[in-house]
Structures are given as structure tokens and as C-alpha cells.
Design an enzyme around this catalytic site. Sequence first.
Site, short mmCIF file in Angstrom:
data_model
loop_
_atom_site.label_atom_id
_atom_site.label_comp_id
_atom_site.label_asym_id
_atom_site.label_seq_id
_atom_site.Cartn_x
_atom_site.Cartn_y
_atom_site.Cartn_z
N ARG A 46 0.85 -1.20 0.00
CA ARG A 46 0.00 0.00 0.00
C ARG A 46 0.88 1.25 0.00
O ARG A 46 0.59 2.23 -0.65
CB ARG A 46 -0.94 0.00 1.22
N TYR A 98 -17.17 16.11 -14.95
CA TYR A 98 -17.64 14.72 -14.99
C TYR A 98 -18.64 14.51 -13.84
O TYR A 98 -18.42 15.00 -12.73
CB TYR A 98 -16.45 13.76 -14.88
N ASP A 170 -8.14 18.89 -14.13
CA ASP A 170 -8.40 17.52 -14.57
C ASP A 170 -8.07 17.46 -16.06
O ASP A 170 -8.77 18.01 -16.89
CB ASP A 170 -9.87 17.17 -14.30
#
Length: 398
Positions: A46, A98, A170
Amino acid sequence: MDFETKVIHAGVEPDPLTGAVMTPIYQTSTYAQESPGHHRGYEYSRTDNPTRTVLQTQLAELESATHTLVFSSGLASIDAVLNLLQAGDHVIAGDDLYGGTYRVFDKVAAHRGIAFSFVDLRDEAKLRQAFTQSTKLVWFESPTNPMMNVIDIRSVTQIAREHGALSAVDNTFMSPYFQRPLELGADISMHSMTKYLNGHSDVVMGALMIRDKEMKSPRKVWSDPDFSAPKTLYARLKFLQNAIGATPGPFDCFLVLRGIKTLAVRMQRHAENAGHIARFLESHPKVERVLYPGLESHPGHAIAERQTSGFGGMMTFFIRGGLPEARKFLENVKLFTLAESLGGVESLIEHPAIMTHASIPAEKRREIGILDNLVRVSVGIESANDLIADLDQALAKA
Ligand code: P1T
């Protein structure tokens, strides 16, 4: 090094252990330590994984980032940025995003006490008016999903900086091949790598490309006396990547590394095909209006020419009529697949109001222009002639 060379070589060396030319998939969750705390840089997957490290290193090189962090989805990477904030902070977000991004802002982060103003960032006066004492972040897409609005990245990020706010773009629709927001002044460039960077519609993953900087002294949430708060933007996001744990697996990282090798040639072809299709649609009697920044008729064409090196493979158009005509058309395409998502080698088509942007309230959708006759196209890299023939036959049935 030119971009076409970077996608093959940057940050990717033969495996130091074996000489394997392709980055191995280090399919392991944990790593042997010689003595407690003594290891070779890897403790737990992780936190870090060698396949992921190579991907992050290469991505940073593609977008002039000081660092890149990858996440298990585009939305997980957006959530990491939101976790830099605390209750009482304010975010200025573009008004066309989005649907899932809108949802995590409006339904998740707002619930944690973060306030949002959704603003048409094409209008500088509106942007300036939206700042409050608490504004910490300006977040936007360019071109926007799905209205294809072009935002002046240099100008918006400059204004954010003047107000002491972080700016994040983005960059999913353009990919680093056509647009590099960090070079235009952004602090963070975010990607849903599910799209062009991977390019083959077989992985869900996100990335944050970061231009590192010192952060103001930590406030409440970072001020646990036992917790030494990271001082820089990268260190805070790296901390959050591990602390929250929305990290991708090594096999997916390998697939994206493989996809990136063809990013330059794919993007060239996506844009070339999209140019042909946009012009075809613009001249079709059953099409009301086409929104593609590469068309001279697009209001953001001049800004797009300035800040991007190409216009990408995404476009939307209004079909003449309403939902029945849009539905009939979408039911009749054969080569295009009616599906959410974008940026793969195969052409996709969808209905934003019912599909990708359903999580935006109907009223708000109408305000932005997401009407029932709006269709979104992700142009693939097939033959443009075949794609145009398919659209033509489906339009004839609409
Ligand atoms: O799906 P995910 O990898 O979590 O990325 C979310 C996301 C973020 N930003 C933009 C601009 C996006 O387009 C997306 C995902 N978009 C779709 C699935 C879609 O069809 O528009």
C-alpha cells in the site's frame, strides 16, 4: 527528450535485479526486512510497490511534474486532493465536470463541511467574485466533460495563485501528449488513467501529477501534537495515498506502463479521426451543433490552439430533435459501442444526461447545456471512413 521518446524510455530502466527489459509485475503485498526497520526501500505494497514506482516516475516525466502519485481510480485521486482540506474550507469548481466528480464534491466533501461554488470559469469576472477568505482550491477540467468548454488554464491558475489557493486541472480529456497544465501554472494535474493514458479500456486508475511546493503551516487536522505534519504538497498527498490506501495493484500499473508506450501514436490518430468526424457531423443536416475545440466554430478554439498541441479525440454534438431521436440514433450505431467511459482505442458513444452525468440534478444539467439531444463521442483509432459510415447510417435512422 521529445515526448515520443519519453513514452518509451523515460523513467523505465531494465529491471536492476534481472535485466528484464519490461518492468516486472511485483505481485507482492509485503517485503522481507533484514532487521526491524531495515529494508530495501519497500515495506508494504500500500505504501510503495516497485511496479508502481516505475509508473509514477515515468508519469512525472511526461508532464514536467516534480512527483506523481497513482490511485485506484480517477475519483480516488480527486478524493485525496479533497482530503488536503478541512471543514470550513471553500473550493471554486468549474460548473461543467464529470458527473462523478460533481457527486464527490456535492455529496461527499460537502457533507464533511467543505463548501463549493460551481462557476463558469470562462468568465474571469465570475471567477474573481467567487473567492472568499476560505477559498483553498480552484478545480476545473479543460476541455470540460461533456460540454467541451475550453478554460484558459494560464489565466485561471494565475488568479488562483494571486488568492493563495491551490489550482488543480483535470487533464483527462487531453492526456499529457496534448496538454500539460503544470507548465501553464497549475499545482496539480489530475488524470483518470482509465482513459487515454492506459488507452485500452481494461484498467481503472487515477493519477495526480504534482508541482511540489511548501504548504502553509498545518491547521487543526494536521496539528495532532504527536503527528509531524508533512510540509510540502507532495509529502501531504503521499501521506494521504498511504493513509487512505486507495492504491492500484501492480498488475494494473504494468498495464498502464504498457499502454503509455503507444500514447503518442494513439493520440495523434484519435485527434486526426476526430477532426474528420467533427467536420462530417458539422455538415450533416440531422446535426444541430458540434462541440469540438478543433473546429473554428468552437468559441474556445483560439485558447485551445494556445494551450494545447492538438485537440484530442472527444466531442459532443446536439442531434436535431430530442430524446427519441437521440435514442434511435444511439440504438443504431454498430461500430461505435454505446458505453460510458472514453479514451480507449475503440470508439465509444453515449448519452450524458442519462449515462455519465445522471448524478447531476436535472435542473443543473439543463443550466449547463446537457440536454436530452446531446450525444458524446469518444473517437477511437479505427478507420475514419468506417466510423463516418457508421454514424451516417445511424443518423439516417434517427
Ligand atoms: O472513472 P475514474 O477513473 O474514477 O475517473 C473519474 C473521472 C474523472 N475525470 C474525468 C474528466 C472523467 O471523465 C472521469 C470518468 N469519466 C467517465 C467514466 C466518463 O464516461 O465520462
